[in-house]
Scaffold this motif. Structure first.
Motif, PDB file in Angstrom:
ATOM      1  N   GLU A  52       0.406 -13.534 -26.616  1.00  0.00           N
ATOM      2  CA  GLU A  52       0.366 -13.194 -25.365  1.00  0.00           C
ATOM      3  C   GLU A  52      -0.548 -12.080 -25.243  1.00  0.00           C
ATOM      4  O   GLU A  52      -1.364 -11.897 -24.294  1.00  0.00           O
ATOM      5  N   GLU A  53      -0.447 -11.302 -26.327  1.00  0.00           N
ATOM      6  CA  GLU A  53      -1.405 -10.138 -26.230  1.00  0.00           C
ATOM      7  C   GLU A  53      -3.071 -10.278 -26.696  1.00  0.00           C
ATOM      8  O   GLU A  53      -3.752  -9.402 -26.506  1.00  0.00           O
ATOM      9  N   THR A  54      -3.218 -11.351 -27.120  1.00  0.00           N
ATOM     10  CA  THR A  54      -4.572 -11.731 -27.392  1.00  0.00           C
ATOM     11  C   THR A  54      -5.551 -12.234 -26.318  1.00  0.00           C
ATOM     12  O   THR A  54      -5.639 -13.387 -26.033  1.00  0.00           O
ATOM     13  N   ASP A  55      -5.833 -11.287 -25.399  1.00  0.00           N
ATOM     14  CA  ASP A  55      -6.281 -11.151 -24.275  1.00  0.00           C
ATOM     15  C   ASP A  55      -7.946 -11.074 -24.452  1.00  0.00           C
ATOM     16  O   ASP A  55      -8.557 -10.079 -24.197  1.00  0.00           O
ATOM     17  N   ILE A  56      -8.739 -12.119 -24.738  1.00  0.00           N
ATOM     18  CA  ILE A  56      -9.942 -12.148 -25.118  1.00  0.00           C
ATOM     19  C   ILE A  56     -11.050 -12.043 -24.009  1.00  0.00           C
ATOM     20  O   ILE A  56     -11.931 -10.973 -23.888  1.00  0.00           O
ATOM     21  N   GLY A  57     -10.447 -12.330 -22.917  1.00  0.00           N
ATOM     22  CA  GLY A  57     -11.252 -12.396 -21.502  1.00  0.00           C
ATOM     23  C   GLY A  57     -11.321 -10.925 -21.134  1.00  0.00           C
ATOM     24  O   GLY A  57     -12.354 -10.439 -20.589  1.00  0.00           O
ATOM     25  N   THR A  58      -9.939 -10.280 -21.048  1.00  0.00           N
ATOM     26  CA  THR A  58     -10.091  -8.716 -20.580  1.00  0.00           C
ATOM     27  C   THR A  58     -11.035  -7.934 -21.669  1.00  0.00           C
ATOM     28  O   THR A  58     -11.650  -7.174 -21.229  1.00  0.00           O
ATOM     29  N   ASN A 111     -22.089   2.454 -29.400  1.00  0.00           N
ATOM     30  CA  ASN A 111     -21.110   3.088 -28.681  1.00  0.00           C
ATOM     31  C   ASN A 111     -19.897   2.017 -28.867  1.00  0.00           C
ATOM     32  O   ASN A 111     -19.756   0.928 -28.658  1.00  0.00           O
ATOM     33  N   VAL A 112     -18.772   2.558 -29.504  1.00  0.00           N
ATOM     34  CA  VAL A 112     -17.698   2.127 -30.116  1.00  0.00           C
ATOM     35  C   VAL A 112     -16.486   2.558 -29.388  1.00  0.00           C
ATOM     36  O   VAL A 112     -16.381   3.854 -29.135  1.00  0.00           O
ATOM     37  N   ALA A 113     -15.508   1.785 -29.047  1.00  0.00           N
ATOM     38  CA  ALA A 113     -14.270   2.265 -28.457  1.00  0.00           C
ATOM     39  C   ALA A 113     -12.954   1.396 -28.908  1.00  0.00           C
ATOM     40  O   ALA A 113     -13.241   0.195 -29.537  1.00  0.00           O
ATOM     41  N   PHE A 114     -11.923   1.911 -28.495  1.00  0.00           N
ATOM     42  CA  PHE A 114     -10.561   1.158 -28.934  1.00  0.00           C
ATOM     43  C   PHE A 114      -9.846   0.943 -27.580  1.00  0.00           C
ATOM     44  O   PHE A 114      -9.911   1.747 -26.560  1.00  0.00           O
ATOM     45  N   SER A 115      -9.328  -0.408 -27.379  1.00  0.00           N
ATOM     46  CA  SER A 115      -8.662  -0.477 -26.311  1.00  0.00           C
ATOM     47  C   SER A 115      -7.298  -1.388 -26.542  1.00  0.00           C
ATOM     48  O   SER A 115      -7.030  -2.034 -27.370  1.00  0.00           O
ATOM     49  N   ASP A 116      -6.228  -1.030 -25.661  1.00  0.00           N
ATOM     50  CA  ASP A 116      -4.778  -1.533 -25.966  1.00  0.00           C
ATOM     51  C   ASP A 116      -4.750  -2.492 -25.051  1.00  0.00           C
ATOM     52  O   ASP A 116      -3.680  -2.937 -24.625  1.00  0.00           O
ATOM     53  N   ALA A 117      -5.752  -2.894 -24.575  1.00  0.00           N
ATOM     54  CA  ALA A 117      -5.684  -4.268 -23.574  1.00  0.00           C
ATOM     55  C   ALA A 117      -5.617  -5.458 -24.343  1.00  0.00           C
ATOM     56  O   ALA A 117      -5.283  -6.612 -23.949  1.00  0.00           O
ATOM     57  N   PHE A 118      -5.845  -5.649 -25.495  1.00  0.00           N
ATOM     58  CA  PHE A 118      -5.808  -7.063 -26.556  1.00  0.00           C
ATOM     59  C   PHE A 118      -5.533  -6.460 -27.896  1.00  0.00           C
ATOM     60  O   PHE A 118      -5.843  -5.517 -28.343  1.00  0.00           O
ATOM     61  N   GLY A 119      -4.686  -7.430 -28.426  1.00  0.00           N
ATOM     62  CA  GLY A 119      -4.225  -7.255 -29.753  1.00  0.00           C
ATOM     63  C   GLY A 119      -3.937  -8.719 -30.299  1.00  0.00           C
ATOM     64  O   GLY A 119      -4.040  -9.707 -29.915  1.00  0.00           O
ATOM     65  N   ILE A 136     -18.574  -5.826 -21.427  1.00  0.00           N
ATOM     66  CA  ILE A 136     -19.784  -5.987 -20.623  1.00  0.00           C
ATOM     67  C   ILE A 136     -19.908  -5.272 -19.252  1.00  0.00           C
ATOM     68  O   ILE A 136     -20.964  -4.973 -18.899  1.00  0.00           O
ATOM     69  N   ALA A 137     -18.847  -4.506 -18.968  1.00  0.00           N
ATOM     70  CA  ALA A 137     -18.705  -3.871 -17.697  1.00  0.00           C
ATOM     71  C   ALA A 137     -19.223  -2.162 -18.051  1.00  0.00           C
ATOM     72  O   ALA A 137     -19.126  -1.462 -17.057  1.00  0.00           O
ATOM     73  N   SER A 138     -19.512  -2.164 -19.174  1.00  0.00           N
ATOM     74  CA  SER A 138     -19.549  -0.761 -19.671  1.00  0.00           C
ATOM     75  C   SER A 138     -21.097  -0.581 -20.490  1.00  0.00           C
ATOM     76  O   SER A 138     -21.604  -1.587 -20.925  1.00  0.00           O
ATOM     77  N   ASP A 139     -21.090   0.507 -21.086  1.00  0.00           N
ATOM     78  CA  ASP A 139     -22.193   0.671 -22.156  1.00  0.00           C
ATOM     79  C   ASP A 139     -21.715   0.555 -23.503  1.00  0.00           C
ATOM     80  O   ASP A 139     -22.366   0.920 -24.502  1.00  0.00           O
ATOM     81  N   LEU A 140     -20.497   0.063 -23.860  1.00  0.00           N
ATOM     82  CA  LEU A 140     -20.179  -0.239 -25.079  1.00  0.00           C
ATOM     83  C   LEU A 140     -20.624  -1.327 -25.869  1.00  0.00           C
ATOM     84  O   LEU A 140     -20.982  -2.196 -25.274  1.00  0.00           O
ATOM     85  N   ASP A 141     -20.767  -1.170 -27.119  1.00  0.00           N
ATOM     86  CA  ASP A 141     -21.286  -2.243 -28.121  1.00  0.00           C
ATOM     87  C   ASP A 141     -20.434  -2.833 -28.979  1.00  0.00           C
ATOM     88  O   ASP A 141     -20.410  -4.094 -29.444  1.00  0.00           O
ATOM     89  N   LEU A 142     -19.075  -2.228 -29.206  1.00  0.00           N
ATOM     90  CA  LEU A 142     -18.236  -2.830 -29.830  1.00  0.00           C
ATOM     91  C   LEU A 142     -16.982  -2.406 -29.438  1.00  0.00           C
ATOM     92  O   LEU A 142     -16.631  -0.829 -29.312  1.00  0.00           O
ATOM     93  N   LEU A 143     -15.613  -3.215 -29.202  1.00  0.00           N
ATOM     94  CA  LEU A 143     -14.477  -2.776 -28.675  1.00  0.00           C
ATOM     95  C   LEU A 143     -13.352  -3.264 -29.427  1.00  0.00           C
ATOM     96  O   LEU A 143     -13.144  -4.591 -29.640  1.00  0.00           O
ATOM     97  N   GLY A 144     -12.690  -2.384 -30.219  1.00  0.00           N
ATOM     98  CA  GLY A 144     -11.476  -2.632 -31.209  1.00  0.00           C
ATOM     99  C   GLY A 144     -10.062  -2.857 -30.277  1.00  0.00           C
ATOM    100  O   GLY A 144      -9.864  -2.124 -29.492  1.00  0.00           O
ATOM    101  N   GLY A 145      -9.569  -3.810 -30.932  1.00  0.00           N
ATOM    102  CA  GLY A 145      -7.994  -4.112 -30.437  1.00  0.00           C
ATOM    103  C   GLY A 145      -7.117  -3.416 -31.294  1.00  0.00           C
ATOM    104  O   GLY A 145      -7.203  -2.954 -32.430  1.00  0.00           O
TER     105      GLY A 145
END
Length: 280
Positions: A102-108, A227-235, A114-123
């Protein structure tokens, strides 16, 4: 947003597998169970006896392309071959021992990217604390790589503390709200812009396999200005499965691979907290 494309058709799921057909089947079953089988799914297999026919028989509705590679070509060369076959603007990288939940929310994750200037977003990964334990703990990487002159330090542990010889200590910056956390390094579960990783970063170093490719890949991302970032919105769940063939290939040449990666960038050593590798 850049456009209103459907994340289930605009994001490819790429999976490099080696000597773990049961793990691969478990991952593909979980992709189907969580309704991500509409995403283009590409598998690359460099096992001694690839499980292409067995996999396609069971998952023809999930797998769009199954690429058989030369034996032991390695994770880096395998991922590069997968990248060449991606036809969508975005992709998510997978190890074959991941399992969707349930944590694997690829849509989020897609929308955050795409709503940001990020190029890579890690879970994050949910994984066993010990090989014998049943408890799954979240493993989150925030600030994990920085560099100073010819010194490079990596820490992918929960402490999120990076120390660099020469008097510089890099600590995690405070997070604000739920926004993605800007960093230099994530786990090997991320969504990224295909063109940038393939054409600007150049994918993964083909000679660094099966170890040493992780930190070197993110080092080149940093040098390329991504631009790289980490998100706790998907895992995703990380449930390793090991056998003798896999273990021999996975752990047999680590020091040599790290030597190559250090020499490639003129760096002196790699400090991973528990291990320090000094260039010869």
């Amino acid at each position: 947003m850049e456009h209103d494309a459907d994340p289930l058709t605009d994001v490819s799921l790429i999976i490099k597998t080696f000597e773990r057909p049961d793990c691969l089947a478990r991952l593909l079953a979980s992709i189907r169970a969580h309704d991500y089988d509409r995403c283009p799914v590409v598998v690359a297999d460099d096992s001694r006896s690839p499980s292409r026919d067995r996999t396609l028989d069971a998952f023809s509705d999930v797998v769009d392309e199954y690429v058989v590679l030369p034996h032991k070509i390695g994770v880096s060369a395998g991922r590069n071959e997968l990248l060449r076959r991606v036809q969508t603007d975005y992709f998510v990288i997978h190890d074959d021992d991941f399992v969707y939940g349930e944590e694997t929310d690829i849509g989020t994750a897609y929308r955050e990217l795409i709503a940001s200037d990020l190029d890579l977003l890690g879970g994050y990964l949910l994984e066993k604390e010990k090989e014998y334990a049943t408890t799954l703990l979240p493993r989150r990487v925030q600030e994990a790589i920085e560099w100073y002159e010819n010194t490079w330090t990596v820490s992918a542990r929960a402490a999120n503390l990076v120390e660099i010889d020469g008097g510089v200590a890099i600590r995690p910056r405070p997070r604000e709200g739920q926004a993605p956390y800007r960093c230099d390094f994530t786990l090997n579960f991320f969504i990224a812009r295909t063109r940038l990783i393939r054409d600007v970063v150049g994918g993964w170093h083909p000679d660094l396999s099966p170890t040493g490719e992780h930190w070197e890949f993110f080092y080149r991302c940093k040098k390329a200005g991504l631009n790289v970032a980490f998100s706790d919105a998907f895992g995703v769940y990380h449930l390793p499965g090991r056998n003798a063939r896999y273990a021999d290939a996975r752990y047999g040449e680590e020091k040599e691979m790290i030597e190559i990666s250090l020499a490639e960038h003129g760096l002196e050593y790699l400090d991973r907290g528990d291990d320090v590798f000094v260039r010869s």
